[in-house]
Design an enzyme around this catalytic site. Structure first.
Site, PDB file in Angstrom:
ATOM      1  N   ASP A  19      38.575  92.383 -76.081  1.00  0.00           N
ATOM      2  CA  ASP A  19      39.140  91.036 -76.131  1.00  0.00           C
ATOM      3  C   ASP A  19      39.727  90.811 -77.514  1.00  0.00           C
ATOM      4  OD1 ASP A  19      39.720  88.371 -75.165  1.00  0.00           O
ATOM      5  OD2 ASP A  19      38.097  87.658 -76.437  1.00  0.00           O
ATOM      6  N   SER A  20      40.632  89.858 -77.602  1.00  0.00           N
ATOM      7  CA  SER A  20      41.215  89.531 -78.894  1.00  0.00           C
ATOM      8  C   SER A  20      40.202  88.891 -79.833  1.00  0.00           C
ATOM      9  CB  SER A  20      42.413  88.593 -78.713  1.00  0.00           C
ATOM     10  OG  SER A  20      42.011  87.413 -78.046  1.00  0.00           O
ATOM     11  N   CYS A  82      40.430  89.792 -71.438  1.00  0.00           N
ATOM     12  CA  CYS A  82      41.308  88.871 -72.153  1.00  0.00           C
ATOM     13  C   CYS A  82      42.493  88.586 -71.250  1.00  0.00           C
ATOM     14  CB  CYS A  82      41.768  89.518 -73.461  1.00  0.00           C
ATOM     15  SG  CYS A  82      43.024  88.580 -74.375  1.00  0.00           S
ATOM     16  N   GLU A 164      35.884  78.039 -80.655  1.00  0.00           N
ATOM     17  CA  GLU A 164      35.593  78.960 -81.749  1.00  0.00           C
ATOM     18  C   GLU A 164      35.057  78.241 -82.987  1.00  0.00           C
ATOM     19  OE1 GLU A 164      38.306  82.060 -82.568  1.00  0.00           O
ATOM     20  OE2 GLU A 164      37.801  82.973 -80.627  1.00  0.00           O
ATOM     21  N   CYS A 198      41.089  81.488 -69.044  1.00  0.00           N
ATOM     22  CA  CYS A 198      40.854  81.923 -70.416  1.00  0.00           C
ATOM     23  C   CYS A 198      39.358  82.105 -70.565  1.00  0.00           C
ATOM     24  CB  CYS A 198      41.367  80.902 -71.427  1.00  0.00           C
ATOM     25  SG  CYS A 198      40.939  81.311 -73.150  1.00  0.00           S
ATOM     26  N   HIS A 200      37.410  81.825 -72.996  1.00  0.00           N
ATOM     27  CA  HIS A 200      36.706  80.853 -73.834  1.00  0.00           C
ATOM     28  C   HIS A 200      36.259  79.626 -73.031  1.00  0.00           C
ATOM     29  CE1 HIS A 200      38.392  83.078 -77.190  1.00  0.00           C
ATOM     30  NE2 HIS A 200      37.766  82.305 -78.054  1.00  0.00           N
TER      31      HIS A 200
END
Length: 279
Positions: A19-20, A82, A164, A198, A200
């Site tokens: 993942d990024s 991702c 984040e 996504c 996240h």
């Protein structure tokens, strides 16, 4: 480089998860829960995050570098956990770059293949990063499998920074989540399923549920991807045999490992030990 891969073509190795940044850990968490018997290596390209606003060429180059690093570490199968990398890089790497005996999978197809099991109105919403929305990957894939389903998309540029920065229950999070859901639903009153496209976004699920009208299903990708991977390994025994077992977990980041460890626990649900790696 390819000669090394060919020489070690039959050697078993860990399953790579890329993942990024941190979001892929929500997918990895579900993969490990459903398939705990395998060894895994997780690589987060935190030094170059975010991917969502970058060009197709840049995402492709970054993703390829990280995937080949996982190949160098012995992985024969890599999962792009991702959405942006799956949308902008997966197909090109599969078609142009894969060494013999190596496989790479994404997170979009497992979601799109099964979406018809959830919607009754054939109207679904996609909440994603700007890069994923602009790629139209979900529209293309869903139309390929289920042409009767109509797809409505909305980009949520503030959601990843909120997660984040651990602002998942802040006033700002409530404001942006409410606003973005309302904007998505104004596109159609018949949307009955929303995909969190996504990795996240599952951390915002309590707030997302609060501002989503009753009767609308919310799908996070982790379990869908994990179940799809389990099915893939059952159908491709030649790949499954090259996935080493033992339950060993390794975590790498292209940035500060201590900072990675602090945030990774939020996404993965348990403490992790990480090391820095150059790609």
């Amino acid at each position: 480089m390819n000669s090394t891969f060919e020489k070690d073509n039959n050697a078993s190795g860990p399953i790579g998860i890329f993942d990024s940044g941190y979001g892929g850990l929500t997918v990895f968490k579900e993969i490990h829960r459903i398939l705990p018997q395998y060894n895994y290596i997780y690589l987060g390209d935190n030094a170059r995050v975010p991917y969502g606003t970058r060009s197709f060429q840049t995402v492709y180059e970054y993703t390829k570098e990280c995937v080949f690093k996982l190949f160098d570490l012995g992985c024969n199968l890599v999962v792009l956990a991702c959405n942006t990398a799956s949308a902008k890089a997966l197909r090109t790497i599969q078609q142009q770059d894969l060494p013999p005996g190596k496989k790479i999978l994404g997170v979009i197809r497992p979601t799109t293949e099964s979406i018809d099991q959830y919607t009754k109105t054939n109207k679904i919403g996609i909440l994603a990063t700007q890069g994923t929305v602009l790629s139209d990957s979900y529209k293309i894939e869903i139309n390929k499998f289920h042409p009767k389903i109509e797809v409505f998309q909305h980009a949520c540029p503030f959601w990843v920074p909120l997660v984040e920065n651990n602002e998942i229950d802040s006033l700002g999070a409530h404001y942006f989540v409410k606003n973005d859901i309302e904007q998505l639903l104004t596109q159609s009153k018949e949307i009955d399923t929303i995909v969190l496209a996504c990795t996240h976004y599952p951390l915002l699920l309590p707030i997302i549920e609060k501002y989503t009208p009753q009767g609308i299903q919310i799908l996070a990708q982790g379990e869908l991807v994990a179940l799809s991977l389990a099915d893939y390994l059952q159908r491709h025994l030649e790949i499954e045999k090259k996935c080493s077992r033992g339950g060993d977990l390794q975590f790498y980041t292209t940035d500060d490992p201590r900072a990675f460890e602090e945030k990774a626990e939020i996404f993965f649900g348990q403490k992790v030990h990480a090391a820095n790696i150059k790609v």
